[in-house]
Design a protein around this motif. Structure first.
Motif, PDB file in Angstrom:
ATOM      1  N   GLN A  93       0.843  -1.200   0.000  1.00  0.00           N
ATOM      2  CA  GLN A  93       0.000   0.000   0.000  1.00  0.00           C
ATOM      3  C   GLN A  93       0.872   1.241   0.000  1.00  0.00           C
ATOM      4  N   THR A  94       0.501   2.224  -0.818  1.00  0.00           N
ATOM      5  CA  THR A  94       1.206   3.505  -0.811  1.00  0.00           C
ATOM      6  C   THR A  94       0.270   4.579  -0.286  1.00  0.00           C
ATOM      7  N   GLU A  95       0.816   5.500   0.496  1.00  0.00           N
ATOM      8  CA  GLU A  95      -0.008   6.547   1.086  1.00  0.00           C
ATOM      9  C   GLU A  95       0.760   7.864   1.104  1.00  0.00           C
ATOM     10  N   TYR A  96       0.135   8.895   0.574  1.00  0.00           N
ATOM     11  CA  TYR A  96       0.731  10.234   0.587  1.00  0.00           C
ATOM     12  C   TYR A  96       0.057  11.071   1.662  1.00  0.00           C
ATOM     13  N   GLY A  97       0.862  11.698   2.515  1.00  0.00           N
ATOM     14  CA  GLY A  97       0.351  12.610   3.516  1.00  0.00           C
ATOM     15  C   GLY A  97       0.967  13.978   3.355  1.00  0.00           C
ATOM     16  N   ALA A  98       0.447  14.944   4.060  1.00  0.00           N
ATOM     17  CA  ALA A  98       0.930  16.313   3.917  1.00  0.00           C
ATOM     18  C   ALA A  98       2.388  16.457   4.331  1.00  0.00           C
ATOM     19  N   ASP A  99       2.839  15.629   5.274  1.00  0.00           N
ATOM     20  CA  ASP A  99       4.211  15.740   5.781  1.00  0.00           C
ATOM     21  C   ASP A  99       5.090  14.537   5.464  1.00  0.00           C
ATOM     22  N   GLN A 100       4.480  13.341   5.412  1.00  0.00           N
ATOM     23  CA  GLN A 100       5.246  12.126   5.130  1.00  0.00           C
ATOM     24  C   GLN A 100       4.556  11.292   4.060  1.00  0.00           C
ATOM     25  N   THR A 101       5.371  10.469   3.424  1.00  0.00           N
ATOM     26  CA  THR A 101       4.899   9.515   2.432  1.00  0.00           C
ATOM     27  C   THR A 101       5.251   8.117   2.928  1.00  0.00           C
ATOM     28  N   THR A 102       4.333   7.166   2.768  1.00  0.00           N
ATOM     29  CA  THR A 102       4.537   5.843   3.358  1.00  0.00           C
ATOM     30  C   THR A 102       4.326   4.732   2.331  1.00  0.00           C
ATOM     31  N   ILE A 103       5.224   3.758   2.363  1.00  0.00           N
ATOM     32  CA  ILE A 103       5.067   2.512   1.623  1.00  0.00           C
ATOM     33  C   ILE A 103       4.891   1.421   2.674  1.00  0.00           C
ATOM     34  N   THR A 104       3.756   0.746   2.663  1.00  0.00           N
ATOM     35  CA  THR A 104       3.434  -0.232   3.704  1.00  0.00           C
ATOM     36  C   THR A 104       3.317  -1.625   3.120  1.00  0.00           C
ATOM     37  N   LEU A 105       3.981  -2.570   3.784  1.00  0.00           N
ATOM     38  CA  LEU A 105       3.907  -3.972   3.397  1.00  0.00           C
ATOM     39  C   LEU A 105       3.224  -4.776   4.503  1.00  0.00           C
ATOM     40  N   PHE A 106       2.192  -5.526   4.138  1.00  0.00           N
ATOM     41  CA  PHE A 106       1.583  -6.515   5.019  1.00  0.00           C
ATOM     42  C   PHE A 106       1.981  -7.886   4.483  1.00  0.00           C
ATOM     43  N   SER A 107       2.533  -8.733   5.347  1.00  0.00           N
ATOM     44  CA  SER A 107       2.996 -10.029   4.864  1.00  0.00           C
ATOM     45  C   SER A 107       2.972 -11.068   5.982  1.00  0.00           C
ATOM     46  N   LEU A 108       2.771 -12.319   5.605  1.00  0.00           N
ATOM     47  CA  LEU A 108       3.007 -13.428   6.526  1.00  0.00           C
ATOM     48  C   LEU A 108       4.508 -13.544   6.762  1.00  0.00           C
ATOM     49  N   ASN A 109       4.880 -13.880   7.979  1.00  0.00           N
ATOM     50  CA  ASN A 109       6.299 -13.974   8.316  1.00  0.00           C
ATOM     51  C   ASN A 109       7.045 -14.944   7.405  1.00  0.00           C
ATOM     52  N   LYS A 110       6.411 -16.053   7.071  1.00  0.00           N
ATOM     53  CA  LYS A 110       7.094 -17.089   6.300  1.00  0.00           C
ATOM     54  C   LYS A 110       7.421 -16.647   4.872  1.00  0.00           C
ATOM     55  N   HIS A 111       6.770 -15.571   4.408  1.00  0.00           N
ATOM     56  CA  HIS A 111       7.030 -15.105   3.043  1.00  0.00           C
ATOM     57  C   HIS A 111       7.872 -13.827   2.983  1.00  0.00           C
ATOM     58  N   LEU A 112       8.318 -13.333   4.145  1.00  0.00           N
ATOM     59  CA  LEU A 112       9.078 -12.081   4.150  1.00  0.00           C
ATOM     60  C   LEU A 112      10.325 -12.162   3.273  1.00  0.00           C
ATOM     61  N   LYS A 113      11.022 -13.283   3.331  1.00  0.00           N
ATOM     62  CA  LYS A 113      12.268 -13.408   2.578  1.00  0.00           C
ATOM     63  C   LYS A 113      12.029 -13.293   1.076  1.00  0.00           C
ATOM     64  N   ALA A 114      10.839 -13.671   0.632  1.00  0.00           N
ATOM     65  CA  ALA A 114      10.511 -13.586  -0.792  1.00  0.00           C
ATOM     66  C   ALA A 114       9.949 -12.227  -1.173  1.00  0.00           C
ATOM     67  N   VAL A 115       9.272 -11.555  -0.241  1.00  0.00           N
ATOM     68  CA  VAL A 115       8.585 -10.307  -0.562  1.00  0.00           C
ATOM     69  C   VAL A 115       9.475  -9.080  -0.378  1.00  0.00           C
ATOM     70  N   LEU A 116      10.355  -9.103   0.611  1.00  0.00           N
ATOM     71  CA  LEU A 116      11.194  -7.928   0.873  1.00  0.00           C
ATOM     72  C   LEU A 116      12.062  -7.519  -0.322  1.00  0.00           C
ATOM     73  N   PRO A 117      12.606  -8.459  -1.117  1.00  0.00           N
ATOM     74  CA  PRO A 117      13.359  -8.024  -2.306  1.00  0.00           C
ATOM     75  C   PRO A 117      12.508  -7.234  -3.305  1.00  0.00           C
TER      76      PRO A 117
END
Length: 424
Positions: A93-117
């Motif tokens: 998910q991407t979110e733009y705010g007036a002061d900060q911009t955020t990239i958010t990842l929701f993931s199962l722990n077991k798939h982090l190694k595959a998703v983080l790259p």
């Protein structure tokens, strides 16, 4: 046997426990705040970047970069990114705010190694393909044209520009601003904003040593982006209040948005002003709702709020009313403001507001993610958890006399900019 004719006894919330994050640091210096709570194998990782290098001649740079950042990298197309993230049951998910911009990842722990790259590629190698930019411009121009037919959108846009001018908080976006978007400007902004020196990571969920090591493996080294940047800073001078009237001859309803520059979360009076705002228009049982909706029937809804930004705060009231009662609605709003400035709040009403605010605070702390959100509110305002202790104590102990003083300090009808779009 339970007597259902009797309401259950109520009591005020006493203690609210906040889970403070643990602070760590990646090898390259990126601060990582971890709220390690829960047994489910699920994490939320937020990559938060301060907005930088604001140029009033290019007001859409930051929001466009945020919107298109996952639409193609040097190694992955937009389709491949979407398919890979979906394959692992993750959500990006991407979110733009007036002061900060955020990239958010929701993931199962077991798939982090595959998703983080995938996330690393997005934050280091996004290329903003011209085709994707062209589609974005076309879609956003169509959306803006539709919104410009909505009175409430025009009122909100006009109000923000009136009190904040052509800054990131109040820029009056036009169709021409979308036409002016250039791919090289997006790349320039991307390389300036999305870099370790401008990044804060907040992780929540079941995030332990193994997960931190994976995060450090993929994001702890140097990134490709390193363009110079200056974090946005704005200074505002309160303006004289007045009315801005934009007539719509065929309008059935008029949109009203009004308010003024005020204080933000850093000010000592902010918790007290939040209580006053709740009384006036901050919840369904507020005075504005009771008068304008329930008693007069002028609107389906009316509310007030206080927005706390990094460089400013502002108070606002917003509603839509029938054009025939627009002038009357404005008079009733002014009346309710003046009552708060001249009369003491009854203790019964104040107790109701106390219980609502404390209950809302307690109810908002339901999981690791919400505790992380509460931390973000204070961290990016330069505050600590003493803020919440003071807030809770103020809600519990503030007197009617103190609220009257706050009303006279911060609610000034003549200082408010009043935007009416429609007919009056």
């Amino acid at each position: 046997m339970l007597n259902r004719t009797l309401a259950p006894a109520s009591k005020q919330v006493n203690d609210i426990n906040f889970i403070a994050p643990i602070k760590q640091q990646l090898t390259n210096g990126i601060p990582v705040f971890t709220v390690n709570v829960g047994q489910q194998e699920l994490v939320r990782i937020e990559f938060i970047f301060e907005n930088v290098n604001y140029d009033q001649n290019k007001p859409l740079q930051a929001v466009t970069v945020n919107s298109l950042i996952n639409n193609g990298t040097k190694t992955l197309s937009a389709k491949e990114i979407a398919e890979k993230v979906d394959y692992y049951g993750a959500f990006l998910q991407t979110e733009y705010g007036a002061d900060q911009t955020t990239i958010t990842l929701f993931s199962l722990n077991k798939h982090l190694k595959a998703v983080l790259p995938i996330v690393r590629s997005i934050l280091n190698e996004s290329v903003f393909p011209q085709q994707e930019l062209d589609i974005f411009i076309q879609n956003q121009k169509q959306k803006l044209q539709v919104n410009l037919q909505k009175n409430d959108f025009i009122a909100r846009k006009t109000f923000a520009n009136a009190i904040f001018g052509d800054t990131a908080y109040g820029s009056d976006i036009s169709l021409a601003d979308y036409d002016a978007l250039k791919r090289y400007d997006l790349l320039s902004y991307f390389k300036a904003a999305y870099k370790p020196a401008n990044c804060t990571i907040i992780a929540a969920g079941k995030f332990e040593a193994k997960e931190f090591d994976l995060l450090n493996q993929f994001f702890g080294e140097e990134w490709e982006n390193n363009n110079p940047s200056t974090i946005n800073e704005f200074i505002y001078t309160p303006i004289a209040g007045g009315e801005i009237y934009i007539e719509k001859a065929d309008a059935v309803q008029s949109a009203i948005r009004m308010g003024n520059l005020s204080i933000n979360r850093k000010h000592d009076d902010f918790p007290a002003l939040q209580i006053l705002n709740c009384l006036l228009g901050g919840y369904f049982g507020s005075r504005l709702m009771a008068n304008i909706r329930e008693d007069k029937g002028y609107t389906y809804g009316i509310g007030s709020g206080i927005a706390s930004l990094k460089n400013a705060g502002y108070f606002f009231i917003a509603t839509e009313v029938g054009t025939a009662v627009c002038a009357d609605a404005l008079q009733e709003i002014e009346k309710e403001i003046n009552i708060l400035k001249t009369e003491l709040v009854e203790e019964e009403e104040l107790d109701l507001v106390r219980n609502f605010m404390l209950g809302s605070m307690l109810g908002s702390l339901e999981n690791a993610f919400s505790h992380a959100d509460k931390f973000k509110n204070i961290y990016f305002a330069g505050l600590d958890y003493d803020y919440y202790s003071k807030y809770i104590n103020t809600v519990k102990t503030i007197s009617a006399e103190e609220l009257k003083t706050i009303a006279n300090s911060y609610l000034d009808w003549n200082a408010m900019t009043r935007v009416v779009v429609g007919k009056k």
